[in-house]
Scaffold this active site. Sequence first.
Site, mmCIF file in Angstrom:
data_model
loop_
_atom_site.group_PDB
_atom_site.id
_atom_site.type_symbol
_atom_site.label_atom_id
_atom_site.label_comp_id
_atom_site.label_asym_id
_atom_site.label_seq_id
_atom_site.Cartn_x
_atom_site.Cartn_y
_atom_site.Cartn_z
ATOM 1 N N ASP A 63 0.826 -1.200 0.000
ATOM 2 C CA ASP A 63 0.000 0.000 0.000
ATOM 3 C C ASP A 63 0.867 1.259 0.000
ATOM 4 O O ASP A 63 1.698 1.446 0.913
ATOM 5 C CB ASP A 63 -0.888 -0.004 1.257
ATOM 6 C CG ASP A 63 -2.269 0.562 1.023
ATOM 7 O OD1 ASP A 63 -2.460 1.237 0.001
ATOM 8 O OD2 ASP A 63 -3.154 0.330 1.856
ATOM 9 N N ASP A 64 0.697 2.103 -1.019
ATOM 10 C CA ASP A 64 1.329 3.437 -1.048
ATOM 11 C C ASP A 64 2.853 3.401 -1.174
ATOM 12 O O ASP A 64 3.535 4.314 -0.725
ATOM 13 C CB ASP A 64 0.978 4.246 0.204
ATOM 14 C CG ASP A 64 -0.475 4.678 0.256
ATOM 15 O OD1 ASP A 64 -1.307 4.071 -0.440
ATOM 16 O OD2 ASP A 64 -0.795 5.619 1.002
ATOM 17 N N CYS A 102 -6.421 3.793 -3.482
ATOM 18 C CA CYS A 102 -6.397 2.348 -3.220
ATOM 19 C C CYS A 102 -7.448 1.537 -3.967
ATOM 20 O O CYS A 102 -7.115 0.650 -4.754
ATOM 21 C CB CYS A 102 -6.533 2.095 -1.722
ATOM 22 S SG CYS A 102 -5.251 2.889 -0.729
ATOM 23 N N HIS A 156 -9.369 -3.705 -1.688
ATOM 24 C CA HIS A 156 -9.664 -2.708 -0.671
ATOM 25 C C HIS A 156 -10.917 -3.171 0.075
ATOM 26 O O HIS A 156 -11.929 -3.481 -0.546
ATOM 27 C CB HIS A 156 -9.901 -1.330 -1.298
ATOM 28 C CG HIS A 156 -9.973 -0.235 -0.278
ATOM 29 N ND1 HIS A 156 -8.858 0.412 0.182
ATOM 30 C CD2 HIS A 156 -11.027 0.305 0.377
ATOM 31 C CE1 HIS A 156 -9.217 1.319 1.079
ATOM 32 N NE2 HIS A 156 -10.521 1.269 1.219
ATOM 33 N N HIS A 353 -0.056 2.039 -5.828
ATOM 34 C CA HIS A 353 0.298 3.359 -6.368
ATOM 35 C C HIS A 353 1.452 3.907 -5.541
ATOM 36 O O HIS A 353 1.924 3.248 -4.613
ATOM 37 C CB HIS A 353 -0.893 4.330 -6.326
ATOM 38 C CG HIS A 353 -1.639 4.300 -5.035
ATOM 39 N ND1 HIS A 353 -1.125 4.799 -3.871
ATOM 40 C CD2 HIS A 353 -2.857 3.788 -4.722
ATOM 41 C CE1 HIS A 353 -1.985 4.612 -2.887
ATOM 42 N NE2 HIS A 353 -3.043 3.980 -3.372
#
Length: 577
Positions: A63-64, A102, A156, A353
Site C-alpha cells: 500500500d502506497d 487504493c 480494498h 500506487h
Amino acid sequence: MPGLCPSPCPPRGGGHRPQARPRDMAAAALLRLCLRLLAAGCVLAVEAARRRDGMNVLFIVVDDLRPVLGCYGDTLVKSPNIDQLASQSVVFNDAYAQQAVCAPSRVSFLTGRRPDTTRLYDFYSYWRVHAGNYSTMPQYFKENGYMTMSVGKVFHPGVSSNYSDDYPYSWSIPPFHPSTEKYENDKTCRGKDGRLYVNLVCPVDVTEMPGGTLPDIQTTEEAIRLLNVMKTKKQKFFLAVGYHKPHIPLRYPQEFLKLYPLENITLAPDPWVPKKLPSVAYNPWMDIRQRDDVKALNVSFPYGPLPDDFQRQIRQSYYAAVSYLDMQVGLLLNALDDVGLASSTMVVFTADHGWSLGEHGEWAKYSNFDVATRVPLMFYVPGMTASAASRRGRIFPYLDPFSHNLGLVPQGQSKKVVELVSLFSTLAELAGLQVPPVCPETSFHVALCTEGASIVQYFNSSEEKVEMEDGCDGTNRCHTEELVAFSQYPRPSDTPQWNSDKPKLKDIRIMGYSMRTIDYRYTVWVRFNPNNFSADFEDVHAGELYVVETDPNQDYNIYNSTLHGHLFKKLLGFLKH
C-alpha cells in the site's frame, strides 16, 4: 518454436524411402537443420514453459509504496530483502498504476479493466453490480485448479469488494485480515508529553500496541502458516499477501528510526508548488491534515507548506516504514525457501500506487504525477528469471535490514513503459494458462477479458522500440514508436477544496486523463458527467505537458507553450478504442 525453424519444415515420418533425389536431399538437410535448431532452442523454451506450467504464485502488493528501494537506485533506503528478490527477478523501471488511490487501483489490476470500465473512482461501489460481472485474476486461477488465498489488504475492504474481499468468487477460503487492523487509526502514538495521539508520524514500542503486535506482522505470520499448509498439499496455489505500510499512519517499530538519522534526511528536490501547475491538478493532502501532529502545525489550506523540519520527519518515517516492510517481505520469502517452494513458485511484487513526499508541495497520492502513479514491479519466475547458480542453494535467505546493505542489482531490468492493468494477462501467461482475450470496445457485458496486454514479451532487457502499425491495438501500445501508460484522477472542482483528494462519484465534475511514455507525461483535465460516466473532450479545463529528459521531476508545465495536437489525438484515440 515459432521463429527458430525455417518454414516450411519437411514433415517427419517413416515408411518406405525411395532413392534420394536432389530435392529430397535438400529436404533432409533442412530437416536436420530444423532438428538441430529445435534441440538448441525450442526444447529449452518448451522445457522452461513446462516448468512454469502449474507453477504456484505468490503475489505481494504493498500500500502506497513508491519505488524508494535500493534496486531502483535509492541510495538512502535499507531494503536488502526486496533487493534480493529483485536480484532474481526482472524489474520494470517504468510501471504505472491506473489511478493513484487504493480501491480503484486494486479493482483495476485485479480485474484487468481500467477505471472507466470498472466505473470505480472512489470507494463506494462494487463493480459486479455497478459496472459488470467481471472475472478477477484470482478467480481465473481458482477456476483453473488453483487454491486461491488472500492475506492482509489485497482488495480494498468495504463496499468496493462487497464487504467480503470478493469472496467466494475470487478466493477458495475466506480472506484473512489482521485482528489489530481495527486499531490502525486509534490513539496509539505516544507524544513527547507521554499522552497518546492519532499522529501521522508514529514510531511505536510494539509491546505497547493492542495485542502486542502490528497488522503487517500478523499478515506475515498468517501467510507463513498458509505456506506450511500448502507444503503438504498437492494442489497449486495463488497466495496474495497485502502489506499496509508505508500507508499512513506511519506507524512502525521505533527501532527502525535508527536506520535513518534525521540529519541524513533531505527535503524533496522540488518542495514548491510549480508556477504553471493548474490548480485542478493539485491535491491538498486532506487526510494528513486530520492527524493530531499535523493539526497542531496550523498549516494554511490548500497549499501549506509544512515546516521544513516536519517534512524531514515525514520522509524519515516513510523510509523507516519501508525498511519495516522489507523485514516482513524478507521473513515471508525466507519461509518460502524453508518449505521448499521457492523453486516452484513465481513471486510478483508491486504496489497499488505511489505517494508524494513533498514533491510539488504535495503529500499523499491523489494525482497524476509520477510520484503518485509510478510503482515498483518485479517478477521472479524460476527457470526464467533466476540464474542457475542461485537455484542450487537457498534463494531467499533472510537479510537483516540493520546489518545488510548489499547493493544487489536486478537480474534483468526493463525500461519499457508498462501498466498494472496488464498484471492479469501477464500472470496468466507466466503460469501457462490461456491468456484471457483482449476486451472489445464495449465490454460491460463480457465476463472474461482484459484491457491490459501481457508484458512477458518485455522480460528481456532489450530497449529496442516496438514497432506497431499506425493507431492503437486495444492495449497500451499506440502508434508506431512508443509504449504508453494511462492513468486518471477525478476532481470535484477546478480549485482545491475539502473533497478534492477523494471525491465521491456524485461529486466528480472533472477527470484528468494522463498519458505517460518514456519521453513525456501529457494530461488533460476535461468535464466529466458522473450520471452517465462520460467525459467531454470538447471542454478542456486545463492541461499539463512535461518532457522527462529535461524535466524528470515534472516541475515545468509547457502545455500552453507547445503544440500538442498530436498528443491530444493520441489520447483520444486510445480512450475511444
